[in-house]
Scaffold this motif. Sequence first.
Motif, PDB file in Angstrom:
ATOM      1  N   ASP A   1       0.796  -1.234   0.000  1.00 43.54           N
ATOM      2  CA  ASP A   1       0.000   0.000   0.000  1.00 43.54           C
ATOM      3  C   ASP A   1       0.827   1.282   0.000  1.00 43.54           C
ATOM      4  O   ASP A   1       0.264   2.377   0.027  1.00 43.54           O
ATOM      5  CB  ASP A   1      -0.962   0.013   1.189  1.00 43.54           C
ATOM      6  CG  ASP A   1      -0.251  -0.140   2.531  1.00 43.54           C
ATOM      7  OD1 ASP A   1       0.997  -0.057   2.557  1.00 43.54           O
ATOM      8  OD2 ASP A   1      -0.950  -0.366   3.546  1.00 43.54           O
ATOM      9  N   ASP A   2       2.160   1.164  -0.020  1.00 40.29           N
ATOM     10  CA  ASP A   2       2.996   2.375  -0.056  1.00 40.29           C
ATOM     11  C   ASP A   2       3.957   2.304  -1.239  1.00 40.29           C
ATOM     12  O   ASP A   2       5.150   2.549  -1.114  1.00 40.29           O
ATOM     13  CB  ASP A   2       3.751   2.556   1.256  1.00 40.29           C
ATOM     14  CG  ASP A   2       4.575   1.329   1.640  1.00 40.29           C
ATOM     15  OD1 ASP A   2       4.410   0.271   0.995  1.00 40.29           O
ATOM     16  OD2 ASP A   2       5.388   1.434   2.586  1.00 40.29           O
ATOM     17  N   ALA A   3       3.408   1.998  -2.415  1.00 34.34           N
ATOM     18  CA  ALA A   3       4.232   1.781  -3.598  1.00 34.34           C
ATOM     19  C   ALA A   3       5.013   3.015  -4.008  1.00 34.34           C
ATOM     20  O   ALA A   3       6.042   2.907  -4.676  1.00 34.34           O
ATOM     21  CB  ALA A   3       3.341   1.321  -4.758  1.00 34.34           C
ATOM     22  N   ASP A   4       4.560   4.194  -3.607  1.00 31.37           N
ATOM     23  CA  ASP A   4       5.284   5.421  -3.962  1.00 31.37           C
ATOM     24  C   ASP A   4       6.579   5.573  -3.176  1.00 31.37           C
ATOM     25  O   ASP A   4       7.402   6.442  -3.489  1.00 31.37           O
ATOM     26  CB  ASP A   4       4.396   6.644  -3.762  1.00 31.37           C
ATOM     27  CG  ASP A   4       3.941   6.799  -2.320  1.00 31.37           C
ATOM     28  OD1 ASP A   4       3.825   5.772  -1.611  1.00 31.37           O
ATOM     29  OD2 ASP A   4       3.704   7.941  -1.895  1.00 31.37           O
ATOM     30  N   GLN A   5       6.786   4.715  -2.170  1.00 31.42           N
ATOM     31  CA  GLN A   5       8.001   4.765  -1.353  1.00 31.42           C
ATOM     32  C   GLN A   5       8.964   3.626  -1.675  1.00 31.42           C
ATOM     33  O   GLN A   5       9.951   3.433  -0.976  1.00 31.42           O
ATOM     34  CB  GLN A   5       7.620   4.687   0.133  1.00 31.42           C
ATOM     35  CG  GLN A   5       6.715   5.812   0.610  1.00 31.42           C
ATOM     36  CD  GLN A   5       7.374   7.167   0.448  1.00 31.42           C
ATOM     37  OE1 GLN A   5       8.545   7.352   0.808  1.00 31.42           O
ATOM     38  NE2 GLN A   5       6.636   8.117  -0.106  1.00 31.42           N
TER      39      GLN A   5
ATOM     40  N   ASP B   1       4.932   2.435  -7.912  1.00 31.67           N
ATOM     41  CA  ASP B   1       3.613   2.907  -8.324  1.00 31.67           C
ATOM     42  C   ASP B   1       3.583   3.365  -9.778  1.00 31.67           C
ATOM     43  O   ASP B   1       2.515   3.440 -10.391  1.00 31.67           O
ATOM     44  CB  ASP B   1       3.129   4.035  -7.409  1.00 31.67           C
ATOM     45  CG  ASP B   1       4.036   5.259  -7.443  1.00 31.67           C
ATOM     46  OD1 ASP B   1       5.270   5.080  -7.596  1.00 31.67           O
ATOM     47  OD2 ASP B   1       3.522   6.383  -7.325  1.00 31.67           O
ATOM     48  N   GLN B   2       4.771   3.645 -10.358  1.00 36.88           N
ATOM     49  CA  GLN B   2       4.836   4.132 -11.729  1.00 36.88           C
ATOM     50  C   GLN B   2       5.088   3.030 -12.757  1.00 36.88           C
ATOM     51  O   GLN B   2       4.764   3.210 -13.935  1.00 36.88           O
ATOM     52  CB  GLN B   2       5.925   5.202 -11.848  1.00 36.88           C
ATOM     53  CG  GLN B   2       5.644   6.454 -11.021  1.00 36.88           C
ATOM     54  CD  GLN B   2       6.787   7.454 -11.057  1.00 36.88           C
ATOM     55  OE1 GLN B   2       7.898   7.145 -11.495  1.00 36.88           O
ATOM     56  NE2 GLN B   2       6.514   8.664 -10.591  1.00 36.88           N
TER      57      GLN B   2
ATOM     58  N   ARG C   1      13.318  -2.000  -3.027  1.00 31.04           N
ATOM     59  CA  ARG C   1      14.089  -1.295  -1.989  1.00 31.04           C
ATOM     60  C   ARG C   1      13.324  -0.054  -1.573  1.00 31.04           C
ATOM     61  O   ARG C   1      12.860   0.718  -2.422  1.00 31.04           O
ATOM     62  CB  ARG C   1      15.473  -0.928  -2.525  1.00 31.04           C
ATOM     63  CG  ARG C   1      16.420  -0.323  -1.486  1.00 31.04           C
ATOM     64  CD  ARG C   1      17.835  -0.232  -2.058  1.00 31.04           C
ATOM     65  NE  ARG C   1      18.442  -1.537  -2.173  1.00 31.04           N
ATOM     66  CZ  ARG C   1      19.257  -1.938  -3.153  1.00 31.04           C
ATOM     67  NH1 ARG C   1      19.558  -1.096  -4.129  1.00 31.04           N
ATOM     68  NH2 ARG C   1      19.753  -3.145  -3.153  1.00 31.04           N
ATOM     69  N   ARG C   2      13.178   0.116  -0.271  1.00 27.00           N
ATOM     70  CA  ARG C   2      12.504   1.310   0.235  1.00 27.00           C
ATOM     71  C   ARG C   2      13.362   2.546  -0.013  1.00 27.00           C
ATOM     72  O   ARG C   2      14.584   2.509   0.162  1.00 27.00           O
ATOM     73  CB  ARG C   2      12.207   1.168   1.730  1.00 27.00           C
ATOM     74  CG  ARG C   2      11.031   0.262   2.022  1.00 27.00           C
ATOM     75  CD  ARG C   2      10.481   0.534   3.421  1.00 27.00           C
ATOM     76  NE  ARG C   2       9.307  -0.278   3.684  1.00 27.00           N
ATOM     77  CZ  ARG C   2       8.084   0.015   3.276  1.00 27.00           C
ATOM     78  NH1 ARG C   2       7.886   1.096   2.552  1.00 27.00           N
ATOM     79  NH2 ARG C   2       7.077  -0.773   3.574  1.00 27.00           N
ATOM     80  N   ARG C   3      12.704   3.608  -0.393  1.00 25.83           N
ATOM     81  CA  ARG C   3      13.412   4.871  -0.575  1.00 25.83           C
ATOM     82  C   ARG C   3      13.874   5.412   0.772  1.00 25.83           C
ATOM     83  O   ARG C   3      13.168   5.294   1.777  1.00 25.83           O
ATOM     84  CB  ARG C   3      12.505   5.902  -1.261  1.00 25.83           C
ATOM     85  CG  ARG C   3      12.248   5.564  -2.718  1.00 25.83           C
ATOM     86  CD  ARG C   3      11.197   6.464  -3.328  1.00 25.83           C
ATOM     87  NE  ARG C   3      11.195   6.296  -4.759  1.00 25.83           N
ATOM     88  CZ  ARG C   3      11.817   7.127  -5.586  1.00 25.83           C
ATOM     89  NH1 ARG C   3      12.461   8.180  -5.126  1.00 25.83           N
ATOM     90  NH2 ARG C   3      11.779   6.899  -6.888  1.00 25.83           N
TER      91      ARG C   3
END
Length: 250
Positions: free
Chosen positions: A194-198, A220-221, A247-249
């Motif tokens: 649920d936090d694909a932007d990160q 997310d992209q 990998r988490r940003r």
Amino acid sequence: MFNLTLIGIGTGNPDHVTMQARRAIAAADLILIPHKGDEKSDLADLRTSIVAEVCPDGAPRIALFDLPVRDPSIPYIDRVNRWHDKIAAIWADTIAAHTNGDGANVALLVWGDPSLYDSTLRIAARLTPAPTIKVIPGITAIQALTASHAITLNGLANAVTVTTGRRIRDHGWPEGAETVVVMLDGECSFTTLDDADQIDIWWGAFLGMENELIAAGRLDQVADQIIATRAQGRADHGWIMDIYLMRRRA
């Protein structure tokens, strides 16, 4: 009593086959190759072509065997254990049909490395009487993925978690993990996060082969691109082997 050698052959590129693996192939009396049906016949063909390249004179003998089908009606772990029992029985019958058993050198060619999310060693442990087992390590899908994307496996001074799509889908992002490598994911389980932007993702299929497919970017992209590319690759070939690193940003 026979000798059983499990030979890691990399991810499909004949150049991944090490000199140690080539010597083990040449020393085998019999090589067992699974046949997974017409749509996956090129998996058997790739193994056969590697043997032919290593042994142009036509030895060793090759024996194809059909893999049984898993029973989807029973729980996953029990399903896999029963499947392994059936495969071990097929191995035993095939070996008995093609060798006298005593001192024969039997080999199996394993995608990637026999130690990493592969069940060949577990199946071999079911054989009775137990053979003498030797393992030849191979290039893993993880190595092929990081090489294709020219990235490091781990972040600076950080650990790596290797897991499966099933666990990502059922349990989410592993607690405390920065880098996660996901194998055996037939359902694109990255879509459940649920936090694909990160999260950044590096995905690859048919790694090291002529038909290699790769994609990378912020999850997310690029998630839809990966899903579409994966589906097309499977449609084109009848099968697909893929892996991804997330990998988490910072």
